[in-house]
Scaffold this motif. Structure first.
Motif, PDB file in Angstrom:
ATOM      1  N   ALA A 160      15.150  39.212   1.968  1.00 31.09           N
ATOM      2  CA  ALA A 160      15.214  39.612   0.559  1.00 31.09           C
ATOM      3  C   ALA A 160      16.420  38.913  -0.059  1.00 31.09           C
ATOM      4  O   ALA A 160      17.512  38.937   0.497  1.00 31.09           O
ATOM      5  N   GLY A 161      16.195  38.255  -1.181  1.00 27.34           N
ATOM      6  CA  GLY A 161      17.284  37.498  -1.781  1.00 27.34           C
ATOM      7  C   GLY A 161      17.378  37.698  -3.276  1.00 27.34           C
ATOM      8  O   GLY A 161      16.416  38.108  -3.926  1.00 27.34           O
ATOM      9  N   VAL A 162      18.548  37.409  -3.801  1.00 27.71           N
ATOM     10  CA  VAL A 162      18.785  37.501  -5.240  1.00 27.71           C
ATOM     11  C   VAL A 162      19.582  36.270  -5.673  1.00 27.71           C
ATOM     12  O   VAL A 162      20.494  35.832  -4.974  1.00 27.71           O
ATOM     13  N   LYS A 163      19.174  35.689  -6.786  1.00 32.54           N
ATOM     14  CA  LYS A 163      19.863  34.522  -7.353  1.00 32.54           C
ATOM     15  C   LYS A 163      20.192  34.841  -8.805  1.00 32.54           C
ATOM     16  O   LYS A 163      19.350  35.357  -9.538  1.00 32.54           O
ATOM     17  N   VAL A 164      21.401  34.526  -9.219  1.00 33.29           N
ATOM     18  CA  VAL A 164      21.876  34.856 -10.558  1.00 33.29           C
ATOM     19  C   VAL A 164      22.425  33.599 -11.220  1.00 33.29           C
ATOM     20  O   VAL A 164      23.125  32.812 -10.595  1.00 33.29           O
ATOM     21  N   SER A 165      22.094  33.413 -12.495  1.00 29.90           N
ATOM     22  CA  SER A 165      22.663  32.315 -13.288  1.00 29.90           C
ATOM     23  C   SER A 165      23.038  32.869 -14.663  1.00 29.90           C
ATOM     24  O   SER A 165      22.167  33.213 -15.455  1.00 29.90           O
ATOM     25  N   TRP A 166      24.336  32.957 -14.907  1.00 28.34           N
ATOM     26  CA  TRP A 166      24.818  33.411 -16.214  1.00 28.34           C
ATOM     27  C   TRP A 166      24.721  32.253 -17.203  1.00 28.34           C
ATOM     28  O   TRP A 166      24.975  31.104 -16.861  1.00 28.34           O
ATOM     29  N   ARG A 167      24.378  32.557 -18.441  1.00 23.03           N
ATOM     30  CA  ARG A 167      24.313  31.550 -19.500  1.00 23.03           C
ATOM     31  C   ARG A 167      25.234  31.965 -20.638  1.00 23.03           C
ATOM     32  O   ARG A 167      24.782  32.482 -21.668  1.00 23.03           O
ATOM     33  N   PRO A 168      26.544  31.732 -20.473  1.00 19.66           N
ATOM     34  CA  PRO A 168      27.467  32.104 -21.549  1.00 19.66           C
ATOM     35  C   PRO A 168      27.128  31.322 -22.818  1.00 19.66           C
ATOM     36  O   PRO A 168      26.903  30.119 -22.760  1.00 19.66           O
ATOM     37  N   PRO A 169      27.071  31.999 -23.958  1.00 23.76           N
ATOM     38  CA  PRO A 169      26.694  31.326 -25.198  1.00 23.76           C
ATOM     39  C   PRO A 169      27.815  30.492 -25.812  1.00 23.76           C
ATOM     40  O   PRO A 169      27.636  29.923 -26.880  1.00 23.76           O
ATOM     41  N   HIS A 170      28.948  30.409 -25.142  1.00 26.90           N
ATOM     42  CA  HIS A 170      30.082  29.672 -25.707  1.00 26.90           C
ATOM     43  C   HIS A 170      30.867  29.022 -24.581  1.00 26.90           C
ATOM     44  O   HIS A 170      30.768  29.425 -23.427  1.00 26.90           O
ATOM     45  N   GLN A 171      31.662  28.021 -24.904  1.00 29.34           N
ATOM     46  CA  GLN A 171      32.560  27.366 -23.958  1.00 29.34           C
ATOM     47  C   GLN A 171      33.962  27.950 -24.155  1.00 29.34           C
ATOM     48  O   GLN A 171      34.383  28.159 -25.278  1.00 29.34           O
ATOM     49  N   GLY A 172      34.674  28.192 -23.066  1.00 29.07           N
ATOM     50  CA  GLY A 172      36.029  28.704 -23.180  1.00 29.07           C
ATOM     51  C   GLY A 172      36.057  30.175 -23.540  1.00 29.07           C
ATOM     52  O   GLY A 172      35.086  30.912 -23.352  1.00 29.07           O
ATOM     53  N   PRO A 173      37.178  30.644 -24.097  1.00 28.14           N
ATOM     54  CA  PRO A 173      37.289  32.055 -24.448  1.00 28.14           C
ATOM     55  C   PRO A 173      36.295  32.425 -25.550  1.00 28.14           C
ATOM     56  O   PRO A 173      35.926  31.590 -26.369  1.00 28.14           O
ATOM     57  N   PRO A 174      35.862  33.676 -25.548  1.00 28.45           N
ATOM     58  CA  PRO A 174      34.880  34.088 -26.557  1.00 28.45           C
ATOM     59  C   PRO A 174      35.471  34.073 -27.965  1.00 28.45           C
ATOM     60  O   PRO A 174      36.627  34.445 -28.161  1.00 28.45           O
ATOM     61  N   PRO A 175      34.699  33.634 -28.953  1.00 25.32           N
ATOM     62  CA  PRO A 175      35.178  33.681 -30.346  1.00 25.32           C
ATOM     63  C   PRO A 175      35.281  35.123 -30.826  1.00 25.32           C
ATOM     64  O   PRO A 175      34.702  36.041 -30.251  1.00 25.32           O
ATOM     65  N   ASP A 176      36.014  35.336 -31.892  1.00 22.50           N
ATOM     66  CA  ASP A 176      36.245  36.687 -32.410  1.00 22.50           C
ATOM     67  C   ASP A 176      34.962  37.366 -32.866  1.00 22.50           C
ATOM     68  O   ASP A 176      34.831  38.585 -32.754  1.00 22.50           O
ATOM     69  N   ASP A 177      34.003  36.601 -33.394  1.00 26.27           N
ATOM     70  CA  ASP A 177      32.772  37.202 -33.912  1.00 26.27           C
ATOM     71  C   ASP A 177      31.693  37.383 -32.827  1.00 26.27           C
ATOM     72  O   ASP A 177      30.584  37.808 -33.126  1.00 26.27           O
ATOM     73  N   PHE A 178      32.018  37.118 -31.557  1.00 27.45           N
ATOM     74  CA  PHE A 178      31.046  37.234 -30.466  1.00 27.45           C
ATOM     75  C   PHE A 178      30.754  38.703 -30.185  1.00 27.45           C
ATOM     76  O   PHE A 178      31.670  39.517 -30.037  1.00 27.45           O
ATOM     77  N   ASP A 179      29.466  39.064 -30.109  1.00 25.89           N
ATOM     78  CA  ASP A 179      29.077  40.464 -29.914  1.00 25.89           C
ATOM     79  C   ASP A 179      29.184  40.924 -28.457  1.00 25.89           C
ATOM     80  O   ASP A 179      28.977  42.098 -28.147  1.00 25.89           O
ATOM     81  N   GLY A 180      29.481  40.015 -27.516  1.00 29.82           N
ATOM     82  CA  GLY A 180      29.697  40.392 -26.123  1.00 29.82           C
ATOM     83  C   GLY A 180      28.452  40.415 -25.265  1.00 29.82           C
ATOM     84  O   GLY A 180      28.514  40.793 -24.102  1.00 29.82           O
ATOM     85  N   VAL A 181      27.299  40.022 -25.811  1.00 26.96           N
ATOM     86  CA  VAL A 181      26.063  40.034 -25.028  1.00 26.96           C
ATOM     87  C   VAL A 181      25.835  38.642 -24.449  1.00 26.96           C
ATOM     88  O   VAL A 181      25.789  37.652 -25.176  1.00 26.96           O
TER      89      VAL A 181
END
Length: 168
Positions: free
Chosen positions: A56-77
């Motif tokens: 049984a295996g699990v593979k995860v790939s995050w897709r951050p919507p931005h490069q670097g630190p999150p912008p101030d208007d980022f909703d965190g999702v």
């Protein structure tokens, strides 16, 4: 005068004693061998069960919507692509995927995953920032195998658990 018996009687008594001693020694050796065989079988069975759990295996790939630190208007999702596969010969039960999030872990309940079943999905997780080292980690599949053993599988790690996954 005391009669100590003939040489034949003495020889018979000595050989009877030696035979009894040999029988006791043989019984103890057989018991020791059977205990060793049972321990070996138990270790082999544990290794077999762990190999089935590793299927049984699990593979995860995050897709951050931005490069670097999150912008101030980022909703965190942040979207995360997840693949769960049961390549073993038996179904796994009580399967719960636990995805790391900022506030509290997100739980996705799969229930029973049948042999050969491949689940691919994308989830929206409240996570403001995903650093480079976490791009392919951050999810754990907890499940119960056919034999009633509880496991937690994340990436390359497999851990036996004392209790089944909590479904909240």
């Amino acid at each position: 005068m005391i009669d100590f018996g003939s040489a034949a009687e003495w020889a018979g008594a000595i050989f009877t004693g030696l035979g009894f001693g040999a029988a006791v020694w043989q019984l103890r050796a057989n018991r020791r061998d059977s205990q060793h065989a049972r321990l070996t079988d138990a270790r082999d069975e544990d290794a077999r069960r762990e190999a089935m759990a590793r299927a049984a295996g699990v593979k995860v790939s995050w897709r951050p919507p931005h490069q670097g630190p999150p912008p101030d208007d980022f909703d965190g999702v942040t979207p995360v692509d997840v693949e769960v596969l049961n390549s073993g010969p038996y179904p796994i039960d009580g399967a719960v995927l636990i995805v790391a999030a900022d506030d509290y872990p997100m739980q996705i309940v799969y229930g029973t995953i049948f042999p050969g079943q491949h689940i691919v999905d994308t989830y929206e997780v409240r996570r403001r920032e995903v650093v480079f080292g976490e791009l392919t980690t951050g999810a754990t599949l907890e499940f119960t195998d056919t034999f009633g053993n509880f496991w937690a599988r994340s990436g390359q790690e497999l851990v036996r658990k004392p209790a089944p996954a909590r479904i909240c």
